[in-house]
Design a protein around this motif. Structure first.
Motif, PDB file in Angstrom:
ATOM      1  N   GLN A  48      38.129  27.991  67.552  1.00  0.00           N
ATOM      2  CA  GLN A  48      37.931  26.717  68.167  1.00  0.00           C
ATOM      3  C   GLN A  48      36.660  26.077  67.638  1.00  0.00           C
ATOM      4  O   GLN A  48      35.827  26.746  67.047  1.00  0.00           O
ATOM      5  CB  GLN A  48      37.878  26.850  69.690  1.00  0.00           C
ATOM      6  N   VAL A  49      36.563  24.783  67.874  1.00  0.00           N
ATOM      7  CA  VAL A  49      35.448  23.998  67.371  1.00  0.00           C
ATOM      8  C   VAL A  49      34.487  23.722  68.514  1.00  0.00           C
ATOM      9  O   VAL A  49      34.899  23.334  69.616  1.00  0.00           O
ATOM     10  CB  VAL A  49      35.940  22.681  66.759  1.00  0.00           C
ATOM     11  N   GLN A  50      33.217  23.917  68.249  1.00  0.00           N
ATOM     12  CA  GLN A  50      32.172  23.528  69.179  1.00  0.00           C
ATOM     13  C   GLN A  50      31.369  22.381  68.566  1.00  0.00           C
ATOM     14  O   GLN A  50      31.048  22.407  67.385  1.00  0.00           O
ATOM     15  CB  GLN A  50      31.234  24.690  69.500  1.00  0.00           C
ATOM     16  N   LEU A  51      31.057  21.398  69.390  1.00  0.00           N
ATOM     17  CA  LEU A  51      30.283  20.249  68.965  1.00  0.00           C
ATOM     18  C   LEU A  51      29.031  20.170  69.815  1.00  0.00           C
ATOM     19  O   LEU A  51      29.112  20.221  71.045  1.00  0.00           O
ATOM     20  CB  LEU A  51      31.089  18.955  69.115  1.00  0.00           C
ATOM     21  N   VAL A  52      27.893  20.036  69.166  1.00  0.00           N
ATOM     22  CA  VAL A  52      26.618  19.965  69.860  1.00  0.00           C
ATOM     23  C   VAL A  52      25.917  18.686  69.453  1.00  0.00           C
ATOM     24  O   VAL A  52      25.647  18.471  68.270  1.00  0.00           O
ATOM     25  CB  VAL A  52      25.734  21.184  69.557  1.00  0.00           C
ATOM     26  N   GLU A  53      25.617  17.845  70.443  1.00  0.00           N
ATOM     27  CA  GLU A  53      24.945  16.584  70.204  1.00  0.00           C
ATOM     28  C   GLU A  53      23.456  16.704  70.466  1.00  0.00           C
ATOM     29  O   GLU A  53      23.016  17.522  71.278  1.00  0.00           O
ATOM     30  CB  GLU A  53      25.504  15.478  71.107  1.00  0.00           C
ATOM     31  N   SER A  54      22.712  15.851  69.802  1.00  0.00           N
ATOM     32  CA  SER A  54      21.294  15.733  70.061  1.00  0.00           C
ATOM     33  C   SER A  54      20.858  14.317  69.715  1.00  0.00           C
ATOM     34  O   SER A  54      21.590  13.576  69.058  1.00  0.00           O
ATOM     35  CB  SER A  54      20.480  16.754  69.268  1.00  0.00           C
ATOM     36  N   GLY A  55      19.674  13.952  70.157  1.00  0.00           N
ATOM     37  CA  GLY A  55      19.088  12.683  69.780  1.00  0.00           C
ATOM     38  C   GLY A  55      19.084  11.617  70.850  1.00  0.00           C
ATOM     39  O   GLY A  55      18.502  10.548  70.646  1.00  0.00           O
ATOM     40  N   GLY A  56      19.718  11.876  71.975  1.00  0.00           N
ATOM     41  CA  GLY A  56      19.686  10.906  73.048  1.00  0.00           C
ATOM     42  C   GLY A  56      18.325  10.851  73.703  1.00  0.00           C
ATOM     43  O   GLY A  56      17.442  11.669  73.440  1.00  0.00           O
ATOM     44  N   GLY A  57      18.159   9.870  74.555  1.00  0.00           N
ATOM     45  CA  GLY A  57      16.899   9.731  75.253  1.00  0.00           C
ATOM     46  C   GLY A  57      16.735   8.351  75.834  1.00  0.00           C
ATOM     47  O   GLY A  57      17.692   7.588  75.963  1.00  0.00           O
ATOM     48  N   LEU A  58      15.509   8.059  76.185  1.00  0.00           N
ATOM     49  CA  LEU A  58      15.138   6.786  76.784  1.00  0.00           C
ATOM     50  C   LEU A  58      14.429   5.940  75.742  1.00  0.00           C
ATOM     51  O   LEU A  58      13.495   6.408  75.080  1.00  0.00           O
ATOM     52  CB  LEU A  58      14.226   7.019  77.989  1.00  0.00           C
ATOM     53  N   LEU A  67      17.629   4.755  68.125  1.00  0.00           N
ATOM     54  CA  LEU A  67      17.845   6.180  68.284  1.00  0.00           C
ATOM     55  C   LEU A  67      18.843   6.626  67.233  1.00  0.00           C
ATOM     56  O   LEU A  67      19.681   5.839  66.796  1.00  0.00           O
ATOM     57  CB  LEU A  67      18.393   6.533  69.666  1.00  0.00           C
ATOM     58  N   ARG A  68      18.765   7.886  66.855  1.00  0.00           N
ATOM     59  CA  ARG A  68      19.777   8.465  65.996  1.00  0.00           C
ATOM     60  C   ARG A  68      20.366   9.686  66.672  1.00  0.00           C
ATOM     61  O   ARG A  68      19.655  10.652  66.962  1.00  0.00           O
ATOM     62  CB  ARG A  68      19.232   8.855  64.618  1.00  0.00           C
ATOM     63  N   LEU A  69      21.656   9.642  66.903  1.00  0.00           N
ATOM     64  CA  LEU A  69      22.373  10.764  67.468  1.00  0.00           C
ATOM     65  C   LEU A  69      22.918  11.642  66.349  1.00  0.00           C
ATOM     66  O   LEU A  69      23.347  11.144  65.308  1.00  0.00           O
ATOM     67  CB  LEU A  69      23.537  10.294  68.341  1.00  0.00           C
ATOM     68  N   SER A  70      22.899  12.933  66.582  1.00  0.00           N
ATOM     69  CA  SER A  70      23.472  13.891  65.647  1.00  0.00           C
ATOM     70  C   SER A  70      24.497  14.744  66.366  1.00  0.00           C
ATOM     71  O   SER A  70      24.345  15.052  67.548  1.00  0.00           O
ATOM     72  CB  SER A  70      22.388  14.799  65.057  1.00  0.00           C
ATOM     73  N   CYS A  71      25.519  15.124  65.655  1.00  0.00           N
ATOM     74  CA  CYS A  71      26.555  15.992  66.193  1.00  0.00           C
ATOM     75  C   CYS A  71      26.914  17.008  65.123  1.00  0.00           C
ATOM     76  O   CYS A  71      27.374  16.637  64.041  1.00  0.00           O
ATOM     77  CB  CYS A  71      27.787  15.177  66.589  1.00  0.00           C
ATOM     78  N   THR A  72      26.712  18.271  65.439  1.00  0.00           N
ATOM     79  CA  THR A  72      26.996  19.342  64.500  1.00  0.00           C
ATOM     80  C   THR A  72      28.157  20.185  65.008  1.00  0.00           C
ATOM     81  O   THR A  72      28.157  20.622  66.166  1.00  0.00           O
ATOM     82  CB  THR A  72      25.761  20.223  64.280  1.00  0.00           C
TER      83      THR A  72
END
Length: 123
Positions: free
Chosen positions: A1-11, A18-23
């Motif tokens: 299965q595939v797991q997706l992890v996001e980062s880069g959110g915020g206020l 902002l730049r969001l990343s998804c690996t």
């Protein structure tokens, strides 16, 4: 299965970036479409941006055209969403999504999903 992890959110303040990343990890599908959805409080889930494996002809919903840029690095199994000129109406939880090979990302029941990252734009 595939797991997706996001980062880069915020206020961020209105007008900021902002730049969001998804690996993706696990059994990844390099040929599949990946993209971003968002859901604001009281609103329907919205398909924001998508990109094919080739990167050709990316999709953007009208409200973000000219402000957001989606890109991907297939070697890193990572998709990015560069968000510029942010507006308070961009406030939402942003979800990374990956379609099954050969399937439309808009057939959302078939997608893999990240957990979501909160983007809050204040004024």
């Amino acid at each position: 299965q595939v797991q997706l992890v996001e980062s880069g959110g915020g206020l961020v303040q209105a007008g900021g970036s902002l730049r969001l990343s998804c690996t993706a990890s696990g059994r990844t599908f390099s040929m599949s479409t990946m993209g971003w959805f968002r859901q604001a409080t009281g609103k329907e889930r919205e398909y924001v941006a998508g990109i094919s494996w080739s990167g050709a002809s990316p999709y953007y919903t009208d409200s973000v055209k000219g402000r957001f840029t989606i890109s991907r690095d297939n070697a890193k199994n990572t998709v990015y969403l560069q968000m510029n000129s942010l507006k308070p109406e961009d406030t939402a939880v942003y979800y990374c999504a990956a379609a099954l090979p050969g399937r439309a990302i808009t057939t959302t029941q078939n997608n893999s999903w990240g957990q979501g990252t909160q983007v809050t734009v204040s004024s």
